[in-house]
Design a protein around this motif. Structure first.
Motif, PDB file in Angstrom:
ATOM      1  N   MET A   1      -3.448   0.875  -3.202  1.00  0.00           N
ATOM      2  CA  MET A   1      -3.186   1.988  -2.283  1.00  0.00           C
ATOM      3  C   MET A   1      -3.465   1.607  -0.836  1.00  0.00           C
ATOM      4  O   MET A   1      -2.796   2.072   0.077  1.00  0.00           O
ATOM      5  CB  MET A   1      -4.012   3.212  -2.674  1.00  0.00           C
ATOM      6  N   GLU A   2      -4.458   0.751  -0.654  1.00  0.00           N
ATOM      7  CA  GLU A   2      -4.842   0.335   0.697  1.00  0.00           C
ATOM      8  C   GLU A   2      -4.038  -0.860   1.201  1.00  0.00           C
ATOM      9  O   GLU A   2      -4.268  -1.328   2.315  1.00  0.00           O
ATOM     10  CB  GLU A   2      -6.335   0.013   0.732  1.00  0.00           C
TER      11      GLU A   2
ATOM     12  N   GLY B   1       0.817  -1.205   0.000  1.00  0.00           N
ATOM     13  CA  GLY B   1       0.000   0.000   0.000  1.00  0.00           C
ATOM     14  C   GLY B   1       0.846   1.248   0.000  1.00  0.00           C
ATOM     15  O   GLY B   1       2.064   1.209   0.109  1.00  0.00           O
TER      16      GLY B   1
ATOM     17  N   LEU C   1      -7.195   0.965  -6.092  1.00  0.00           N
ATOM     18  CA  LEU C   1      -7.651   1.264  -4.730  1.00  0.00           C
ATOM     19  C   LEU C   1      -7.131   0.197  -3.770  1.00  0.00           C
ATOM     20  O   LEU C   1      -6.620   0.518  -2.688  1.00  0.00           O
ATOM     21  CB  LEU C   1      -9.180   1.345  -4.675  1.00  0.00           C
ATOM     22  N   ALA C   2      -7.241  -1.059  -4.164  1.00  0.00           N
ATOM     23  CA  ALA C   2      -6.700  -2.142  -3.332  1.00  0.00           C
ATOM     24  C   ALA C   2      -5.196  -1.976  -3.156  1.00  0.00           C
ATOM     25  O   ALA C   2      -4.654  -2.200  -2.064  1.00  0.00           O
ATOM     26  CB  ALA C   2      -7.013  -3.504  -3.957  1.00  0.00           C
TER      27      ALA C   2
ATOM     28  N   ARG D   1      -4.039  -3.980  -0.024  1.00  0.00           N
ATOM     29  CA  ARG D   1      -4.812  -5.222  -0.058  1.00  0.00           C
ATOM     30  C   ARG D   1      -4.421  -6.156  -1.200  1.00  0.00           C
ATOM     31  O   ARG D   1      -5.133  -7.098  -1.505  1.00  0.00           O
ATOM     32  CB  ARG D   1      -6.310  -4.899  -0.153  1.00  0.00           C
TER      33      ARG D   1
END
Length: 145
Positions: A56-57, A12, A53-54, A59
């Motif tokens: 950046m997070e 991330g 998004l995953a 995941r």
């Protein structure tokens, strides 16, 4: 490069998209024009948004969602197989580099389709080489400032 780098690249954080010497985000352009129809382009953009998004997070799963490249171990790839009942599935790749001294920062360098069949490897190798060229240019620019 080993497991440590893959785990770090999946952990991330900040992402950027490579910009050419004119300041144009060529990777975003590659994403926006990918696909043969507006419906397919919308599917591709939605999937890229979801996986980014995953990413950046933190995941992403190492060696499942992203992998080192054998051709160039300083680059990684995110993989997609996008299609549905109306649109035949095609393979897509986003090649990126991970720079631990800058954030850590992940920079997307190339997006493209990996054709199936005998030409697939050659096209993919061209994309990887282009990503590496962009990475080298980006490194040269960032180390000058």
């Amino acid at each position: 490069m080993g497991l440590t780098e893959v785990v770090a690249a999946a952990s991330g954080g900040v992402w950027e998209f490579y910009r050419d010497e004119r300041g144009i985000s060529v990777v975003k352009v590659e994403i926006s024009v990918a696909g043969n129809s507006e419906v397919e382009r919308a599917m591709i953009r939605a999937e890229v948004k979801r996986i980014m998004l995953a990413a950046m997070e933190g995941r992403l799963k190492p060696y499942v969602d992203l992998k080192h490249l054998v051709r160039n171990p300083l680059l990684f790839e995110l993989r997609w197989k996008i299609g549905d009942a109306a649109i035949p599935a095609r393979l897509w790749r986003l090649y990126f580099g991970w720079h631990s001294n800058m954030g850590p920062l992940r920079v997307a360098f190339k997006f493209g389709e990996k054709p199936r069949g005998p030409e697939g490897r050659a096209v993919q190798d061209q994309h990887i080489d282009e990503a590496w060229s962009r990475y080298a240019t980006w490194l040269a620019r960032t180390t000058r400032t």
